[in-house]
Design a protein around this motif. Sequence first.
Motif, PDB file in Angstrom:
ATOM      1  N   GLU A 159      55.323  49.427  48.559  1.00 62.39           N
ATOM      2  CA  GLU A 159      54.156  49.305  47.684  1.00 62.39           C
ATOM      3  C   GLU A 159      52.856  49.547  48.441  1.00 62.39           C
ATOM      4  O   GLU A 159      51.927  50.160  47.902  1.00 62.39           O
ATOM      5  N   ARG A 160      52.753  49.102  49.699  1.00 64.10           N
ATOM      6  CA  ARG A 160      51.553  49.361  50.509  1.00 64.10           C
ATOM      7  C   ARG A 160      51.310  50.846  50.714  1.00 64.10           C
ATOM      8  O   ARG A 160      50.187  51.275  50.958  1.00 64.10           O
ATOM      9  N   ASN A 161      52.377  51.621  50.658  1.00 62.77           N
ATOM     10  CA  ASN A 161      52.269  53.061  50.857  1.00 62.77           C
ATOM     11  C   ASN A 161      52.166  53.838  49.547  1.00 62.77           C
ATOM     12  O   ASN A 161      52.322  55.053  49.544  1.00 62.77           O
ATOM     13  N   GLY A 162      51.905  53.138  48.465  1.00 61.57           N
ATOM     14  CA  GLY A 162      51.694  53.802  47.182  1.00 61.57           C
ATOM     15  C   GLY A 162      52.915  53.934  46.313  1.00 61.57           C
ATOM     16  O   GLY A 162      52.879  54.646  45.303  1.00 61.57           O
ATOM     17  N   GLY A 163      53.990  53.259  46.672  1.00 62.03           N
ATOM     18  CA  GLY A 163      55.207  53.340  45.879  1.00 62.03           C
ATOM     19  C   GLY A 163      55.024  52.724  44.503  1.00 62.03           C
ATOM     20  O   GLY A 163      54.436  51.658  44.359  1.00 62.03           O
ATOM     21  N   VAL A 164      55.524  53.418  43.491  1.00 56.59           N
ATOM     22  CA  VAL A 164      55.465  52.956  42.110  1.00 56.59           C
ATOM     23  C   VAL A 164      56.892  52.668  41.672  1.00 56.59           C
ATOM     24  O   VAL A 164      57.761  53.552  41.742  1.00 56.59           O
ATOM     25  N   LEU A 165      57.125  51.442  41.241  1.00 56.98           N
ATOM     26  CA  LEU A 165      58.468  51.049  40.811  1.00 56.98           C
ATOM     27  C   LEU A 165      58.914  51.920  39.644  1.00 56.98           C
ATOM     28  O   LEU A 165      58.215  52.047  38.638  1.00 56.98           O
ATOM     29  N   HIS A 166      60.073  52.540  39.827  1.00 50.78           N
ATOM     30  CA  HIS A 166      60.644  53.398  38.788  1.00 50.78           C
ATOM     31  C   HIS A 166      61.641  52.602  37.941  1.00 50.78           C
ATOM     32  O   HIS A 166      61.552  52.586  36.725  1.00 50.78           O
ATOM     33  N   ASP A 167      62.587  51.939  38.603  1.00 51.65           N
ATOM     34  CA  ASP A 167      63.574  51.145  37.890  1.00 51.65           C
ATOM     35  C   ASP A 167      64.404  50.343  38.890  1.00 51.65           C
ATOM     36  O   ASP A 167      64.135  50.369  40.091  1.00 51.65           O
ATOM     37  N   LYS A 168      65.408  49.673  38.370  1.00 52.14           N
ATOM     38  CA  LYS A 168      66.357  48.927  39.188  1.00 52.14           C
ATOM     39  C   LYS A 168      67.736  49.487  38.893  1.00 52.14           C
ATOM     40  O   LYS A 168      68.109  49.663  37.731  1.00 52.14           O
ATOM     41  N   LEU A 169      68.474  49.797  39.949  1.00 54.13           N
ATOM     42  CA  LEU A 169      69.841  50.290  39.828  1.00 54.13           C
ATOM     43  C   LEU A 169      70.714  49.347  40.631  1.00 54.13           C
ATOM     44  O   LEU A 169      70.588  49.270  41.858  1.00 54.13           O
ATOM     45  N   ASP A 170      71.574  48.627  39.947  1.00 50.04           N
ATOM     46  CA  ASP A 170      72.368  47.574  40.592  1.00 50.04           C
ATOM     47  C   ASP A 170      71.407  46.605  41.274  1.00 50.04           C
ATOM     48  O   ASP A 170      70.493  46.125  40.636  1.00 50.04           O
ATOM     49  N   GLU A 171      71.568  46.394  42.592  1.00 59.45           N
ATOM     50  CA  GLU A 171      70.682  45.463  43.314  1.00 59.45           C
ATOM     51  C   GLU A 171      69.497  46.181  43.949  1.00 59.45           C
ATOM     52  O   GLU A 171      68.687  45.572  44.638  1.00 59.45           O
ATOM     53  N   LYS A 172      69.366  47.489  43.706  1.00 58.52           N
ATOM     54  CA  LYS A 172      68.338  48.309  44.348  1.00 58.52           C
ATOM     55  C   LYS A 172      67.119  48.495  43.447  1.00 58.52           C
ATOM     56  O   LYS A 172      67.250  48.888  42.283  1.00 58.52           O
ATOM     57  N   LEU A 173      65.942  48.252  44.005  1.00 53.89           N
ATOM     58  CA  LEU A 173      64.695  48.650  43.361  1.00 53.89           C
ATOM     59  C   LEU A 173      64.422  50.073  43.798  1.00 53.89           C
ATOM     60  O   LEU A 173      64.570  50.405  44.976  1.00 53.89           O
ATOM     61  N   ARG A 174      64.013  50.926  42.853  1.00 55.39           N
ATOM     62  CA  ARG A 174      63.803  52.337  43.156  1.00 55.39           C
ATOM     63  C   ARG A 174      62.335  52.689  42.908  1.00 55.39           C
ATOM     64  O   ARG A 174      61.823  52.487  41.822  1.00 55.39           O
ATOM     65  N   TYR A 175      61.704  53.224  43.960  1.00 61.18           N
ATOM     66  CA  TYR A 175      60.282  53.569  43.920  1.00 61.18           C
ATOM     67  C   TYR A 175      60.093  55.053  44.183  1.00 61.18           C
ATOM     68  O   TYR A 175      60.799  55.629  45.011  1.00 61.18           O
ATOM     69  N   TRP A 176      59.091  55.619  43.551  1.00 61.82           N
ATOM     70  CA  TRP A 176      58.660  56.982  43.864  1.00 61.82           C
ATOM     71  C   TRP A 176      57.320  56.904  44.577  1.00 61.82           C
ATOM     72  O   TRP A 176      56.444  56.131  44.185  1.00 61.82           O
ATOM     73  N   LEU A 177      57.187  57.712  45.628  1.00 62.75           N
ATOM     74  CA  LEU A 177      55.943  57.802  46.393  1.00 62.75           C
ATOM     75  C   LEU A 177      55.522  59.261  46.479  1.00 62.75           C
ATOM     76  O   LEU A 177      56.341  60.110  46.828  1.00 62.75           O
ATOM     77  N   PRO A 178      54.244  59.548  46.240  1.00 62.20           N
ATOM     78  CA  PRO A 178      53.768  60.905  46.486  1.00 62.20           C
ATOM     79  C   PRO A 178      53.661  61.143  47.988  1.00 62.20           C
ATOM     80  O   PRO A 178      53.385  60.216  48.752  1.00 62.20           O
ATOM     81  N   THR A 179      53.884  62.375  48.413  1.00 65.00           N
ATOM     82  CA  THR A 179      53.805  62.681  49.852  1.00 65.00           C
ATOM     83  C   THR A 179      52.469  63.297  50.238  1.00 65.00           C
ATOM     84  O   THR A 179      52.184  63.427  51.422  1.00 65.00           O
ATOM     85  N   GLY A 180      51.685  63.710  49.259  1.00 66.15           N
ATOM     86  CA  GLY A 180      50.415  64.372  49.581  1.00 66.15           C
ATOM     87  C   GLY A 180      49.207  63.541  49.250  1.00 66.15           C
ATOM     88  O   GLY A 180      49.236  62.462  48.790  1.00 66.15           O
TER      89      GLY A 180
END
Length: 180
Positions: A159-180
Motif C-alpha cells: 500500500e505504501r507503494n501505491g498498491g490498490v486492493l483488487h480482491d482476495k483469492l483464498d488467503e491472498k490479498l491481491r493488489y495492482w500497482l502501476p510501474t510508471g
Amino acid sequence: MPALIPPTVDVHASYLRAMAEHIAEGRGEPGDGSNVGQYIRQFGAGWAERPEFERFVGSLRAQELEDTPRPATFVPTTSLWWVDGDEYLGRLGIRHRLAPGRMGERNGHIGYDVRPSARRKGHASAMLGASLPIAATLGLSSVLITCDETNDASRRTIERNGGVLHDKLDEKLRYWLPTG
C-alpha cells in the motif's frame, strides 16, 4: 545506501549469514514454498563453497532468459538482491509475466523477502519501490502483488507503494500497482 543489484558472488559471506537467519526461523522446511525456502533446499547443502555459490548465482541470473529450461508453471524472472555495500539485506523477483493458471493469480509479478535481522527498517518498501521502474522496462505497465491476508507488514509495504486492493483469492490479498 542500499540498492537493487543482480545476484553477485561479492556478498557470499553475508548471504550465508542471512540464510542462517532464515533457517533459524524455520525457512527451508519441506512445506515452505517460498523462493528462499526453495533456494535453501536446492542449493543450501553446498553453497558455503564458493564454486557452488557461483553456480547458484548463475542459475538465478539465467532465469531471466526466455529459453532457460524451467518447470511449465514457472516464467522468466529477474532476480535482484537488496544490498548495502557487501551486506545482503533481501531479495526480490520480478516475473516477466504471470505464471499460468491459479499459480500466477496467487503469486503475482513480484515477490520479496527481507532477511530477519534487517526487517522493520523500511527495506521492503524501499526495494519494492525501486523495482517498479525495472518492471516497467520489462514491459509491465502495472504489476500484481499478493500477500497473505494475515501479513500486515507486507500489506503495508504494498500500500505504501501505491498498491490498490483488487480482491482476495483464498488467503491472498491481491493488489495492482502501476510501474510508471
